[in-house]
Design a protein around this motif. Structure first.
Motif, PDB file in Angstrom:
ATOM      1  N   ASN A  66      -0.662 -13.149 -11.630  1.00 30.19           N
ATOM      2  CA  ASN A  66      -0.664 -11.851 -12.291  1.00 30.19           C
ATOM      3  C   ASN A  66      -0.354 -10.715 -11.323  1.00 30.19           C
ATOM      4  OD1 ASN A  66      -1.524 -11.988 -15.237  1.00 30.19           O
ATOM      5  ND2 ASN A  66      -3.026 -13.337 -14.284  1.00 30.19           N
ATOM      6  N   ARG A  67       0.281  -9.675 -11.856  1.00 27.91           N
ATOM      7  CA  ARG A  67       0.494  -8.452 -11.077  1.00 27.91           C
ATOM      8  C   ARG A  67      -0.819  -7.680 -10.998  1.00 27.91           C
ATOM      9  NH1 ARG A  67       4.822  -8.518 -14.501  1.00 27.91           N
ATOM     10  NH2 ARG A  67       3.997  -6.788 -15.736  1.00 27.91           N
ATOM     11  N   VAL A  68      -0.987  -6.935  -9.905  1.00 31.61           N
ATOM     12  CA  VAL A  68      -2.212  -6.198  -9.676  1.00 31.61           C
ATOM     13  C   VAL A  68      -1.874  -4.777  -9.258  1.00 31.61           C
ATOM     14  CG1 VAL A  68      -2.354  -6.891  -7.245  1.00 31.61           C
ATOM     15  CG2 VAL A  68      -4.444  -6.212  -8.453  1.00 31.61           C
ATOM     16  N   SER A  69      -2.726  -3.819  -9.628  1.00 32.92           N
ATOM     17  CA  SER A  69      -2.544  -2.433  -9.204  1.00 32.92           C
ATOM     18  C   SER A  69      -3.902  -1.748  -9.171  1.00 32.92           C
ATOM     19  CB  SER A  69      -1.598  -1.680 -10.144  1.00 32.92           C
ATOM     20  OG  SER A  69      -2.129  -1.641 -11.456  1.00 32.92           O
ATOM     21  N   GLY A  70      -4.005  -0.697  -8.387  1.00 34.40           N
ATOM     22  CA  GLY A  70      -5.254   0.037  -8.272  1.00 34.40           C
ATOM     23  C   GLY A  70      -5.187   1.038  -7.152  1.00 34.40           C
ATOM     24  N   MET A  71      -6.356   1.501  -6.712  1.00 31.73           N
ATOM     25  CA  MET A  71      -6.439   2.485  -5.645  1.00 31.73           C
ATOM     26  C   MET A  71      -7.020   1.835  -4.392  1.00 31.73           C
ATOM     27  SD  MET A  71      -5.148   5.029  -7.200  1.00 31.73           S
ATOM     28  CE  MET A  71      -5.399   6.289  -5.927  1.00 31.73           C
ATOM     29  N   ALA A  72      -6.560   2.309  -3.243  1.00 27.32           N
ATOM     30  CA  ALA A  72      -7.047   1.803  -1.963  1.00 27.32           C
ATOM     31  C   ALA A  72      -7.030   2.949  -0.954  1.00 27.32           C
ATOM     32  CB  ALA A  72      -6.182   0.641  -1.465  1.00 27.32           C
ATOM     33  N   LYS A  73      -8.206   3.428  -0.596  1.00 25.15           N
ATOM     34  CA  LYS A  73      -8.317   4.549   0.334  1.00 25.15           C
ATOM     35  C   LYS A  73      -8.279   4.024   1.765  1.00 25.15           C
ATOM     36  CE  LYS A  73     -11.296   8.427   1.648  1.00 25.15           C
ATOM     37  NZ  LYS A  73     -12.585   9.122   1.383  1.00 25.15           N
ATOM     38  N   VAL A  74      -7.338   4.535   2.542  1.00 25.16           N
ATOM     39  CA  VAL A  74      -7.151   4.080   3.922  1.00 25.16           C
ATOM     40  C   VAL A  74      -7.714   5.118   4.884  1.00 25.16           C
ATOM     41  CG1 VAL A  74      -5.486   3.388   5.680  1.00 25.16           C
ATOM     42  CG2 VAL A  74      -5.086   2.792   3.283  1.00 25.16           C
TER      43      VAL A  74
ATOM     44  N   PHE B 220       0.847  -1.187   0.000  1.00 25.16           N
ATOM     45  CA  PHE B 220       0.000   0.000   0.000  1.00 25.16           C
ATOM     46  C   PHE B 220       0.884   1.240   0.000  1.00 25.16           C
ATOM     47  CE2 PHE B 220      -2.373  -3.409   1.974  1.00 25.16           C
ATOM     48  CZ  PHE B 220      -3.611  -3.331   1.335  1.00 25.16           C
ATOM     49  N   GLY B 221       0.611   2.165  -0.926  1.00 23.20           N
ATOM     50  CA  GLY B 221       1.398   3.381  -1.005  1.00 23.20           C
ATOM     51  C   GLY B 221       0.762   4.523  -0.230  1.00 23.20           C
ATOM     52  N   LYS B 222       1.581   5.486   0.164  1.00 25.65           N
ATOM     53  CA  LYS B 222       1.067   6.655   0.869  1.00 25.65           C
ATOM     54  C   LYS B 222       0.204   7.520  -0.040  1.00 25.65           C
ATOM     55  CE  LYS B 222       4.807   6.938   4.247  1.00 25.65           C
ATOM     56  NZ  LYS B 222       5.892   7.780   4.819  1.00 25.65           N
ATOM     57  N   ASP B 223       0.326   7.308  -1.365  1.00 26.73           N
ATOM     58  CA  ASP B 223      -0.462   8.079  -2.322  1.00 26.73           C
ATOM     59  C   ASP B 223      -1.822   7.449  -2.616  1.00 26.73           C
ATOM     60  OD1 ASP B 223       0.443   5.844  -3.608  1.00 26.73           O
ATOM     61  OD2 ASP B 223       1.273   6.901  -5.356  1.00 26.73           O
ATOM     62  N   GLY B 224      -2.205   6.416  -1.827  1.00 25.64           N
ATOM     63  CA  GLY B 224      -3.507   5.793  -2.008  1.00 25.64           C
ATOM     64  C   GLY B 224      -3.537   4.689  -3.036  1.00 25.64           C
TER      65      GLY B 224
ATOM     66  N   HIS C  23     -12.175  -6.067  -2.506  1.00 24.99           N
ATOM     67  CA  HIS C  23     -13.215  -5.312  -3.200  1.00 24.99           C
ATOM     68  C   HIS C  23     -14.012  -4.503  -2.180  1.00 24.99           C
ATOM     69  CE1 HIS C  23     -16.274  -4.334  -6.163  1.00 24.99           C
ATOM     70  NE2 HIS C  23     -17.198  -4.730  -5.310  1.00 24.99           N
ATOM     71  N   GLY C  24     -14.143  -3.203  -2.425  1.00 23.97           N
ATOM     72  CA  GLY C  24     -14.922  -2.362  -1.520  1.00 23.97           C
ATOM     73  C   GLY C  24     -14.261  -2.210  -0.170  1.00 23.97           C
ATOM     74  N   PRO C  25     -15.041  -1.860   0.866  1.00 26.63           N
ATOM     75  CA  PRO C  25     -14.462  -1.617   2.188  1.00 26.63           C
ATOM     76  C   PRO C  25     -14.174  -2.914   2.951  1.00 26.63           C
ATOM     77  CG  PRO C  25     -16.822  -1.214   2.254  1.00 26.63           C
ATOM     78  CD  PRO C  25     -16.475  -1.519   0.819  1.00 26.63           C
ATOM     79  N   VAL C  26     -12.996  -2.989   3.551  1.00 27.02           N
ATOM     80  CA  VAL C  26     -12.627  -4.101   4.423  1.00 27.02           C
ATOM     81  C   VAL C  26     -11.992  -3.516   5.680  1.00 27.02           C
ATOM     82  CG1 VAL C  26     -12.277  -5.718   2.512  1.00 27.02           C
ATOM     83  CG2 VAL C  26     -10.343  -4.405   3.389  1.00 27.02           C
ATOM     84  N   ARG C  27     -12.185  -4.187   6.785  1.00 22.36           N
ATOM     85  CA  ARG C  27     -11.549  -3.769   8.026  1.00 22.36           C
ATOM     86  C   ARG C  27     -10.117  -4.298   8.059  1.00 22.36           C
ATOM     87  NH1 ARG C  27     -13.488   0.174  10.878  1.00 22.36           N
ATOM     88  NH2 ARG C  27     -12.559  -0.730  12.758  1.00 22.36           N
ATOM     89  N   TYR C  28      -9.194  -3.501   8.591  1.00 24.22           N
ATOM     90  CA  TYR C  28      -7.822  -3.996   8.718  1.00 24.22           C
ATOM     91  C   TYR C  28      -7.310  -3.782  10.138  1.00 24.22           C
ATOM     92  CZ  TYR C  28      -5.391   0.558   8.837  1.00 24.22           C
ATOM     93  OH  TYR C  28      -4.918   1.784   9.209  1.00 24.22           O
ATOM     94  N   GLU C  29      -6.376  -4.642  10.523  1.00 16.87           N
ATOM     95  CA  GLU C  29      -5.740  -4.555  11.836  1.00 16.87           C
ATOM     96  C   GLU C  29      -4.313  -5.058  11.699  1.00 16.87           C
ATOM     97  OE1 GLU C  29      -6.284  -6.222  16.439  1.00 16.87           O
ATOM     98  OE2 GLU C  29      -7.706  -6.766  14.877  1.00 16.87           O
ATOM     99  N   ILE C  30      -3.391  -4.402  12.392  1.00 13.35           N
ATOM    100  CA  ILE C  30      -1.996  -4.812  12.393  1.00 13.35           C
ATOM    101  C   ILE C  30      -1.587  -5.146  13.820  1.00 13.35           C
ATOM    102  CG2 ILE C  30       0.397  -4.115  11.979  1.00 13.35           C
ATOM    103  CD1 ILE C  30      -0.636  -2.274   9.788  1.00 13.35           C
TER     104      ILE C  30
END
Length: 256
Positions: free
Chosen positions: A189-197, A176-180, A230-237
Motif C-alpha cells: 500500500n501507498r503511505v502518506s503523512g507528516m514527519a517533523k525533522v 521526505f518533503g521539505k514541507d514536513g 511511529h513517533g520519534p526516531v533517530r536518523y543518520e545518513i
C-alpha cells in the motif's frame, strides 16, 4: 534476475595487527568502507585502462559490495580487515548491454573479486588486485534527507539487521518533503503523512495508507514498517545510506 538483498557490512573495530615475531606490532585501522557509495572512474586490466560508463557506481553496504555498470547490476559478499577487502562470488543481472559497457563489466567483475588492497587518497579509493589490475573510485556526496527516494533494504531489531521478507525487496520506499510530509510505499500500500525533522530526529505523525488487500510477505513487511514509523526516531545518513532507529534500537536501513 534479482540481485541478493543487502545486509550489514561488519568492520573489525580494532583493525588488523601487522608485525614480525620479536618486533612491536602496529595496528592497521580498517579502511572505512561501511555505508559508502562511489562512482567508478576507471578499471585497468592487463595494463589497459577501461573508462567507466555514465552511471557506473559501487556501494559497500550490508556485508556486500554492489554496483551498477549503467546497464547491469551486481552484488557480492564483502568484508574488510585492515587495508584488505575480501570479495566473494558475485551475482549479476543479465541484460544485453552495448559493446562498450560489456567490456567494462567484464573488466570490473574480473577485478573486484578475491583479496584486494584498498587505498584511500584525497577522495579517491583504489582497489588493487595482486596481479596489478585495479579499480579507481571517486567519492559521491551524501544524499539529502528531503527529496531523496529512500529504498528500504533491511529491518533492524535490537541492533541486529535482517533481510526483508522474501519477495519484497525493492518495493518499500519513503520520500521526505521539505514541507514536513512523508510519502511512499510500504511494500504493497501507498503511505502518506507528516514527519517533523529536527537535528538527528524524525517525529512521525499519523500515517494513512491505501487499502489494497495484501497477502503473505508484503503484509508482513507493511505491518512491521507501520510499527516502526511511529513517533520519534533517530536518523543518520552516511553518504547514500539512511538509518532510522527507535529508542528500543529497532528500525530500518535504506539506500538512496
Amino acid at each position: 534476475m534479482t540481485v541478493a538483498a543487502l545486509a550489514v557490512l561488519a568492520l573489525a573495530a580494532c583493525g588488523a595487527e601487522k608485525g614480525t615475531p620479536g618486533s612491536s606490532s602496529s595496528v592497521v585501522p580498517d579502511v572505512p568502507l561501511s555505508g559508502t557509495d562511489w562512482r567508478v572512474d576507471s578499471v585497468t586490466v592487463d595494463g589497459k585502462r577501461v573508462p567507466a560508463p555514465h552511471g557506473a557506481d559501487v556501494s559497500f553496504t550490508g556485508g556486500r559490495v554492489s554496483g551498477s555498470s549503467g546497464c547491469n547490476h551486481f552484488s557480492a559478499p564483502a568484508s574488510v580487515k585492515g587495508d584488505t577487502l575480501t570479495v566473494g562470488h558475485s551475482t549479476s543481472t543479465l541484460i544485453g548491454c552495448p559493446k562498450n559497457i560489456q567490456e567494462y563489466e567484464r573488466a570490473l567483475l574480473r577485478t573486484v573479486r578475491g583479496k584486494l588492497t584498498a587505498q584511500l587518497d584525497d577522495g579517491k579509493l583504489t582497489l588493487r588486485a595482486p596481479d596489478g589490475d585495479h579499480v579507481v573510485l571517486g567519492s559521491r556526496p551524501a544524499a539529502p534527507l528531503t527529496g531523496t527516494r529512500w529504498k528500504v533494504t533491511s529491518l533492524v531489531e535490537g541492533g541486529t539487521a535482517s533481510s526483508l521478507p522474501q519477495g519484497t525487496a525493492g518495493k518499500a520506499r519513503l520520500t521526505f518533503g521539505k514541507d514536513g510530509t512523508v510519502r511512499g510505499n510500504l511494500g504493497c500500500n501507498r503511505v502518506s503523512g507528516m514527519a517533523k525533522v529536527t537535528k538527528g530526529t524524525i517525529t512521525f505523525g499519523h500515517l494513512t495508507t491505501t487499502r489494497m488487500a495484501c497477502r503473505g510477505p508484503a503484509m508482513t513487511l507493511e505491518r512491521q514498517l507501520l510499527k516502526l514509523l511511529h513517533g520519534p526516531v533517530r536518523y543518520e545518513i552516511q553518504q547514500r545510506v539512511l538509518t532510522l532507529r527507535t529508542p528500543g534500537r529497532s528500525g530500518i536501513d535504506a539506500t538512496a
